[in-house]
Design a protein around this motif. Sequence first.
Motif, PDB file in Angstrom:
ATOM      1  N   VAL A  90      -5.600   1.215   6.004  1.00 35.90           N
ATOM      2  CA  VAL A  90      -4.860   1.378   4.749  1.00 35.90           C
ATOM      3  C   VAL A  90      -5.595   2.346   3.829  1.00 35.90           C
ATOM      4  O   VAL A  90      -4.976   3.246   3.229  1.00 35.90           O
ATOM      5  CB  VAL A  90      -4.641   0.003   4.056  1.00 35.90           C
ATOM      6  CG1 VAL A  90      -4.145   0.180   2.640  1.00 35.90           C
ATOM      7  CG2 VAL A  90      -3.664  -0.842   4.859  1.00 35.90           C
ATOM      8  N   MET A  91      -6.907   2.190   3.709  1.00 40.76           N
ATOM      9  CA  MET A  91      -7.686   3.088   2.854  1.00 40.76           C
ATOM     10  C   MET A  91      -7.624   4.533   3.351  1.00 40.76           C
ATOM     11  O   MET A  91      -7.516   5.470   2.550  1.00 40.76           O
ATOM     12  CB  MET A  91      -9.131   2.611   2.769  1.00 40.76           C
ATOM     13  CG  MET A  91      -9.292   1.355   1.956  1.00 40.76           C
ATOM     14  SD  MET A  91     -10.954   0.642   1.913  1.00 40.76           S
ATOM     15  CE  MET A  91     -12.035   2.019   1.956  1.00 40.76           C
ATOM     16  N   ILE A  92      -7.673   4.716   4.660  1.00 44.07           N
ATOM     17  CA  ILE A  92      -7.584   6.065   5.225  1.00 44.07           C
ATOM     18  C   ILE A  92      -6.219   6.675   4.925  1.00 44.07           C
ATOM     19  O   ILE A  92      -6.119   7.841   4.526  1.00 44.07           O
ATOM     20  CB  ILE A  92      -7.864   6.040   6.739  1.00 44.07           C
ATOM     21  CG1 ILE A  92      -9.336   5.737   6.986  1.00 44.07           C
ATOM     22  CG2 ILE A  92      -7.473   7.361   7.390  1.00 44.07           C
ATOM     23  CD1 ILE A  92      -9.674   5.397   8.420  1.00 44.07           C
ATOM     24  N   LEU A 139       0.241  -2.790   5.608  1.00 47.40           N
ATOM     25  CA  LEU A 139      -0.101  -4.056   4.949  1.00 47.40           C
ATOM     26  C   LEU A 139       0.489  -5.312   5.597  1.00 47.40           C
ATOM     27  O   LEU A 139      -0.192  -6.337   5.636  1.00 47.40           O
ATOM     28  CB  LEU A 139       0.275  -3.997   3.468  1.00 47.40           C
ATOM     29  CG  LEU A 139      -0.615  -3.102   2.610  1.00 47.40           C
ATOM     30  CD1 LEU A 139      -0.085  -3.036   1.191  1.00 47.40           C
ATOM     31  CD2 LEU A 139      -2.044  -3.592   2.627  1.00 47.40           C
ATOM     32  N   PRO A 140       1.725  -5.299   6.128  1.00 49.13           N
ATOM     33  CA  PRO A 140       2.228  -6.533   6.748  1.00 49.13           C
ATOM     34  C   PRO A 140       1.409  -7.005   7.948  1.00 49.13           C
ATOM     35  O   PRO A 140       1.460  -8.174   8.310  1.00 49.13           O
ATOM     36  CB  PRO A 140       3.647  -6.167   7.189  1.00 49.13           C
ATOM     37  CG  PRO A 140       4.033  -5.018   6.369  1.00 49.13           C
ATOM     38  CD  PRO A 140       2.775  -4.282   6.041  1.00 49.13           C
ATOM     39  N   LEU A 141       0.655  -6.110   8.546  1.00 43.01           N
ATOM     40  CA  LEU A 141      -0.141  -6.485   9.710  1.00 43.01           C
ATOM     41  C   LEU A 141      -1.338  -7.359   9.343  1.00 43.01           C
ATOM     42  O   LEU A 141      -1.961  -7.956  10.221  1.00 43.01           O
ATOM     43  CB  LEU A 141      -0.612  -5.233  10.455  1.00 43.01           C
ATOM     44  CG  LEU A 141       0.511  -4.387  11.046  1.00 43.01           C
ATOM     45  CD1 LEU A 141      -0.052  -3.099  11.622  1.00 43.01           C
ATOM     46  CD2 LEU A 141       1.276  -5.161  12.098  1.00 43.01           C
ATOM     47  N   LEU A 163      10.130   4.223   5.184  1.00 42.15           N
ATOM     48  CA  LEU A 163       9.265   5.221   5.808  1.00 42.15           C
ATOM     49  C   LEU A 163       9.937   6.590   5.797  1.00 42.15           C
ATOM     50  O   LEU A 163      11.118   6.715   6.130  1.00 42.15           O
ATOM     51  CB  LEU A 163       8.930   4.826   7.243  1.00 42.15           C
ATOM     52  CG  LEU A 163       8.012   3.636   7.415  1.00 42.15           C
ATOM     53  CD1 LEU A 163       7.844   3.316   8.886  1.00 42.15           C
ATOM     54  CD2 LEU A 163       6.664   3.904   6.783  1.00 42.15           C
ATOM     55  N   LYS A 164       9.157   7.585   5.411  1.00 43.12           N
ATOM     56  CA  LYS A 164       9.663   8.958   5.413  1.00 43.12           C
ATOM     57  C   LYS A 164       9.267   9.594   6.734  1.00 43.12           C
ATOM     58  O   LYS A 164       8.148  10.064   6.897  1.00 43.12           O
ATOM     59  CB  LYS A 164       9.071   9.726   4.244  1.00 43.12           C
ATOM     60  CG  LYS A 164       9.487   9.178   2.911  1.00 43.12           C
ATOM     61  CD  LYS A 164       8.757   9.876   1.793  1.00 43.12           C
ATOM     62  CE  LYS A 164       9.120   9.179   0.497  1.00 43.12           C
ATOM     63  NZ  LYS A 164       8.002   9.057  -0.396  1.00 43.12           N
ATOM     64  N   THR A 165      10.190   9.576   7.685  1.00 45.26           N
ATOM     65  CA  THR A 165       9.922  10.152   9.001  1.00 45.26           C
ATOM     66  C   THR A 165      11.020  11.139   9.339  1.00 45.26           C
ATOM     67  O   THR A 165      12.123  11.088   8.806  1.00 45.26           O
ATOM     68  CB  THR A 165       9.876   9.067  10.096  1.00 45.26           C
ATOM     69  OG1 THR A 165      11.133   8.412  10.147  1.00 45.26           O
ATOM     70  CG2 THR A 165       8.779   8.054   9.825  1.00 45.26           C
ATOM     71  N   HIS A 173      -3.177  10.697   1.519  1.00 44.57           N
ATOM     72  CA  HIS A 173      -1.909  10.826   0.788  1.00 44.57           C
ATOM     73  C   HIS A 173      -0.690  10.428   1.623  1.00 44.57           C
ATOM     74  O   HIS A 173       0.367  11.043   1.520  1.00 44.57           O
ATOM     75  CB  HIS A 173      -1.750  12.248   0.238  1.00 44.57           C
ATOM     76  CG  HIS A 173      -2.922  12.687  -0.569  1.00 44.57           C
ATOM     77  ND1 HIS A 173      -3.225  12.132  -1.793  1.00 44.57           N
ATOM     78  CD2 HIS A 173      -3.910  13.595  -0.318  1.00 44.57           C
ATOM     79  CE1 HIS A 173      -4.318  12.696  -2.274  1.00 44.57           C
ATOM     80  NE2 HIS A 173      -4.767  13.583  -1.386  1.00 44.57           N
ATOM     81  N   HIS A 174      -0.843   9.403   2.437  1.00 44.38           N
ATOM     82  CA  HIS A 174       0.268   8.827   3.203  1.00 44.38           C
ATOM     83  C   HIS A 174       0.532   7.414   2.686  1.00 44.38           C
ATOM     84  O   HIS A 174       0.329   6.428   3.395  1.00 44.38           O
ATOM     85  CB  HIS A 174      -0.043   8.799   4.701  1.00 44.38           C
ATOM     86  CG  HIS A 174      -0.167  10.146   5.320  1.00 44.38           C
ATOM     87  ND1 HIS A 174       0.909  10.975   5.496  1.00 44.38           N
ATOM     88  CD2 HIS A 174      -1.248  10.821   5.776  1.00 44.38           C
ATOM     89  CE1 HIS A 174       0.508  12.106   6.057  1.00 44.38           C
ATOM     90  NE2 HIS A 174      -0.803  12.045   6.237  1.00 44.38           N
ATOM     91  N   LYS A 175       0.974   7.348   1.436  1.00 43.40           N
ATOM     92  CA  LYS A 175       1.148   6.053   0.782  1.00 43.40           C
ATOM     93  C   LYS A 175       2.164   5.177   1.507  1.00 43.40           C
ATOM     94  O   LYS A 175       1.975   3.968   1.643  1.00 43.40           O
ATOM     95  CB  LYS A 175       1.590   6.264  -0.664  1.00 43.40           C
ATOM     96  CG  LYS A 175       1.736   4.981  -1.428  1.00 43.40           C
ATOM     97  CD  LYS A 175       2.219   5.219  -2.839  1.00 43.40           C
ATOM     98  CE  LYS A 175       2.453   3.882  -3.516  1.00 43.40           C
ATOM     99  NZ  LYS A 175       3.095   4.029  -4.803  1.00 43.40           N
ATOM    100  N   ASP A 176       3.257   5.772   2.018  1.00 39.09           N
ATOM    101  CA  ASP A 176       4.269   4.966   2.699  1.00 39.09           C
ATOM    102  C   ASP A 176       3.714   4.317   3.962  1.00 39.09           C
ATOM    103  O   ASP A 176       4.037   3.175   4.278  1.00 39.09           O
ATOM    104  CB  ASP A 176       5.523   5.792   2.997  1.00 39.09           C
ATOM    105  CG  ASP A 176       5.245   7.068   3.773  1.00 39.09           C
ATOM    106  OD1 ASP A 176       4.096   7.548   3.722  1.00 39.09           O
ATOM    107  OD2 ASP A 176       6.175   7.597   4.398  1.00 39.09           O
ATOM    108  N   TRP A 177       2.825   5.012   4.691  1.00 38.77           N
ATOM    109  CA  TRP A 177       2.241   4.416   5.890  1.00 38.77           C
ATOM    110  C   TRP A 177       1.167   3.384   5.532  1.00 38.77           C
ATOM    111  O   TRP A 177       0.951   2.429   6.273  1.00 38.77           O
ATOM    112  CB  TRP A 177       1.689   5.492   6.823  1.00 38.77           C
ATOM    113  CG  TRP A 177       2.792   6.166   7.559  1.00 38.77           C
ATOM    114  CD1 TRP A 177       3.343   7.378   7.291  1.00 38.77           C
ATOM    115  CD2 TRP A 177       3.531   5.633   8.663  1.00 38.77           C
ATOM    116  NE1 TRP A 177       4.370   7.638   8.161  1.00 38.77           N
ATOM    117  CE2 TRP A 177       4.507   6.591   9.021  1.00 38.77           C
ATOM    118  CE3 TRP A 177       3.469   4.441   9.383  1.00 38.77           C
ATOM    119  CZ2 TRP A 177       5.399   6.390  10.060  1.00 38.77           C
ATOM    120  CZ3 TRP A 177       4.365   4.248  10.423  1.00 38.77           C
ATOM    121  CH2 TRP A 177       5.312   5.212  10.750  1.00 38.77           C
TER     122      TRP A 177
END
Length: 124
Positions: A16-18, A32-34, A83-85, A23-27
């Motif tokens: 999550v920190m990585i 987090l649910p994991l 998710l923006k994919t 700058h991949h806030k959506d990922w």
Amino acid sequence: MAIECAAILAIFLLVVMIFLRTHHKDWAVATLPLIVVPLTYIVLEYVVMRIMKVDVTPFGGILTMVIAVAVSAGWIGINSGFLKTRHKRSSVTYVAISNVFNVALTAILVIDIMNKSGNFSAPA
């Protein structure tokens, strides 16, 4: 198994920190649910059973883990819509892999709960 869950939790928090630093806030939010299932087991094992000295029945422990995996699955499903994919397959893959991981981890933890209670003997 609580130590193993703590290691899993630490790895996911690093991921999550990585994601946040790149700058991949959506990922990051999608990861987090994991942490729900391992965090639930840690709280159940250390906080409830050891610190608070509450006697949790095997049924209560298993029910807690099933609820945790259901909450996590719902959260994963909600996150997949944000998710923006470029491809729809990316979000489907995210949902599938995340849920398979959570169900497999929950199955392992349920077997551990049953082994600790003496109600189940897994083959060696």
